[in-house]
Design a protein around this motif. Structure first.
Motif, short mmCIF file in Angstrom:
data_model
loop_
_atom_site.label_atom_id
_atom_site.label_comp_id
_atom_site.label_asym_id
_atom_site.label_seq_id
_atom_site.Cartn_x
_atom_site.Cartn_y
_atom_site.Cartn_z
N LEU A 1 -34.51 71.93 97.22
CA LEU A 1 -33.23 71.41 96.73
C LEU A 1 -32.34 72.53 96.23
O LEU A 1 -31.14 72.56 96.51
CB LEU A 1 -33.48 70.40 95.60
CG LEU A 1 -33.66 68.94 95.98
CD1 LEU A 1 -34.11 68.13 94.76
CD2 LEU A 1 -32.37 68.36 96.55
N ASP A 2 -32.92 73.46 95.50
CA ASP A 2 -32.15 74.58 94.97
C ASP A 2 -31.56 75.41 96.11
O ASP A 2 -30.40 75.83 96.07
CB ASP A 2 -33.03 75.44 94.07
CG ASP A 2 -32.28 76.62 93.47
OD1 ASP A 2 -31.15 76.41 92.99
OD2 ASP A 2 -32.81 77.74 93.49
N THR A 3 -32.36 75.63 97.16
CA THR A 3 -31.87 76.39 98.32
C THR A 3 -30.71 75.68 98.99
O THR A 3 -29.69 76.29 99.34
CB THR A 3 -33.01 76.60 99.33
OG1 THR A 3 -34.07 77.35 98.70
CG2 THR A 3 -32.53 77.35 100.56
N LEU A 4 -30.84 74.37 99.18
CA LEU A 4 -29.78 73.59 99.82
C LEU A 4 -28.50 73.63 98.99
O LEU A 4 -27.40 73.77 99.52
CB LEU A 4 -30.24 72.15 100.01
CG LEU A 4 -31.32 71.92 101.06
CD1 LEU A 4 -31.86 70.50 100.95
CD2 LEU A 4 -30.79 72.18 102.46
N ILE A 5 -28.65 73.51 97.68
CA ILE A 5 -27.48 73.52 96.80
C ILE A 5 -26.80 74.88 96.83
O ILE A 5 -25.57 74.98 96.93
CB ILE A 5 -27.90 73.14 95.37
CG1 ILE A 5 -28.31 71.67 95.32
CG2 ILE A 5 -26.78 73.41 94.37
CD1 ILE A 5 -29.02 71.26 94.04
N ARG A 6 -27.59 75.95 96.80
CA ARG A 6 -27.02 77.30 96.85
C ARG A 6 -26.31 77.54 98.18
O ARG A 6 -25.23 78.14 98.22
CB ARG A 6 -28.12 78.35 96.64
CG ARG A 6 -28.64 78.41 95.21
CD ARG A 6 -29.80 79.40 95.10
NE ARG A 6 -30.35 79.40 93.75
CZ ARG A 6 -29.85 80.09 92.75
NH1 ARG A 6 -28.79 80.88 92.94
NH2 ARG A 6 -30.39 80.04 91.55
N ASP A 7 -26.92 77.07 99.28
CA ASP A 7 -26.29 77.24 100.59
C ASP A 7 -24.96 76.51 100.64
O ASP A 7 -23.99 77.02 101.22
CB ASP A 7 -27.22 76.71 101.69
CG ASP A 7 -28.40 77.63 101.95
OD1 ASP A 7 -28.37 78.77 101.44
OD2 ASP A 7 -29.34 77.21 102.63
N ALA A 8 -24.91 75.32 100.03
CA ALA A 8 -23.66 74.55 100.04
C ALA A 8 -22.58 75.28 99.26
O ALA A 8 -21.43 75.37 99.70
CB ALA A 8 -23.90 73.17 99.45
N VAL A 9 -22.95 75.82 98.11
CA VAL A 9 -21.97 76.53 97.28
C VAL A 9 -21.49 77.79 97.98
O VAL A 9 -20.29 78.09 98.00
CB VAL A 9 -22.58 76.86 95.90
CG1 VAL A 9 -21.65 77.77 95.11
CG2 VAL A 9 -22.87 75.58 95.13
N LEU A 10 -22.42 78.52 98.60
CA LEU A 10 -22.03 79.75 99.31
C LEU A 10 -21.17 79.42 100.52
O LEU A 10 -20.21 80.11 100.83
CB LEU A 10 -23.28 80.52 99.74
CG LEU A 10 -24.05 81.21 98.62
CD1 LEU A 10 -25.35 81.80 99.17
CD2 LEU A 10 -23.20 82.32 98.00
N GLY A 11 -21.51 78.32 101.23
CA GLY A 11 -20.72 77.92 102.39
C GLY A 11 -19.31 77.56 101.99
O GLY A 11 -18.34 77.89 102.69
N GLU A 12 -19.18 76.89 100.84
CA GLU A 12 -17.85 76.52 100.35
C GLU A 12 -17.05 77.78 99.99
O GLU A 12 -15.86 77.87 100.26
CB GLU A 12 -18.00 75.62 99.12
CG GLU A 12 -16.67 75.19 98.53
CD GLU A 12 -16.85 74.39 97.26
OE1 GLU A 12 -17.34 74.99 96.28
OE2 GLU A 12 -16.52 73.20 97.23
N THR A 13 -17.76 78.75 99.37
CA THR A 13 -17.08 79.99 98.99
C THR A 13 -16.58 80.75 100.22
O THR A 13 -15.47 81.29 100.24
CB THR A 13 -18.04 80.89 98.19
OG1 THR A 13 -18.49 80.16 97.04
CG2 THR A 13 -17.36 82.16 97.74
N ARG A 14 -17.44 80.76 101.29
CA ARG A 14 -17.04 81.47 102.51
C ARG A 14 -16.02 80.70 103.31
O ARG A 14 -15.29 81.25 104.13
CB ARG A 14 -18.29 81.73 103.38
CG ARG A 14 -19.28 82.73 102.80
CD ARG A 14 -20.28 83.14 103.86
NE ARG A 14 -21.00 81.99 104.40
CZ ARG A 14 -22.21 81.60 103.96
NH1 ARG A 14 -22.79 82.27 102.96
NH2 ARG A 14 -22.82 80.57 104.48
N GLY A 15 -16.02 79.35 103.12
CA GLY A 15 -15.10 78.51 103.88
C GLY A 15 -15.50 78.37 105.33
O GLY A 15 -14.67 78.09 106.20
N ASP A 16 -16.83 78.54 105.63
CA ASP A 16 -17.26 78.48 107.03
C ASP A 16 -17.92 77.16 107.39
O ASP A 16 -18.45 76.98 108.47
CB ASP A 16 -18.22 79.65 107.32
CG ASP A 16 -19.47 79.61 106.43
OD1 ASP A 16 -19.65 78.62 105.69
OD2 ASP A 16 -20.25 80.57 106.49
#
Length: 254
Positions: free
Chosen positions: A233-248
């Protein structure tokens, strides 16, 4: 006229204590009679009672010696300060006594009372004993390592769980403990956790945390160690936040 032994018995100290007071300049040493014995009068008894009372209140002997030459107002001010210190000590002793009684009853509480009450609420809200124990351990660590931020973070957590919708989200997180790390339900839960966090905090951290705070790492590290599903869950949440930051648009994409 009193002998040293009579004076000691009357005031409730030892003759050795009186001699120490003489040596330290707290009590004037009286003259001796024809037989070579010290003889004390009523003024000596009064002075010794004053010294003993101050000493029992925790006033250092050096300070008591200074007070011998104090004016009446200075002496009264000193007594008020001693009274305030005693009041604080009494308050502390009462707190210690309550802790001892809780310890004797098997209810040792190393956390503030409001945190203990909150943990009891978690039980009534049907969080698992495992989750309640984890929360207790986490709050102990946060209060011990970051006392300046702990209470504000706790109040934020309490407000979150007071919201029934957010509480259900945390209950799902708790009950995801036994899921397989590849269970697709984790993806949906992670997405909803991120959405709830965005709604509450925007894209930043809780306002109670400074940028260099180690608290999130401390908390998430303990959570992740407890369960592979929680770690996922932590990995998924971090990936979502990073994806939002990158805008990809890469959140939750394997």
């Amino acid at each position: 006229m009193l002998t040293i032994g009579q004076l000691a018995r009357y005031v409730g100290v030892s003759t050795k204590t009186i001699r120490v007071y003489h040596d330290k300049g707290l009590l004037d040493e009286p003259g001796r009679d024809a037989s070579g014995y010290r003889r004390y009068d009523a003024d000596d008894a009064i002075e010794l009672i004053k010294i003993r009372t101050l000493a029992q209140a925790g006033v250092p002997l050096a300070r008591i010696r200074e007070l011998r030459s104090a004016t009446g107002e200075e002496f009264q001010q000193a007594l008020r300060e001693v009274d305030e210190e005693l009041t604080a000590r009494i308050r502390g002793l009462r707190t210690t006594r309550r802790r001892l009684r809780r310890l004797g009853a098997g209810r040792l509480a190393p956390l503030p009372d409001e945190v203990g009450a909150h943990l009891e609420l978690l039980v009534r809200w049907r969080f698992s004993p495992r989750w309640v124990d984890l929360q207790r351990d986490l709050w102990i660590l946060v209060f011990a390592t970051h006392p300046g931020q702990a209470i504000a973070l706790f109040e934020d957590q309490r407000e979150i769980l007071a919201d029934p919708a957010l509480r259900r989200l945390f209950l799902e997180y708790d009950h995801a403990y036994d899921l397989d790390a590849g269970d697709p339900r984790l993806d949906d839960l992670a997405r909803r956790v991120v959405e709830a966090s965005r709604e509450r905090y925007g894209t930043g951290d809780p306002p109670q945390l400074d940028a260099a705070s180690e608290i999130p790492v401390l908390i998430q590290g303990m959570v992740n160690e407890a369960s592979p599903a929680w770690r996922r869950l932590d990995t998924l949440i971090r990936d979502a936040v990073l994806g939002e930051t990158r805008g990809d648009g890469s959140e939750f994409v394997e």
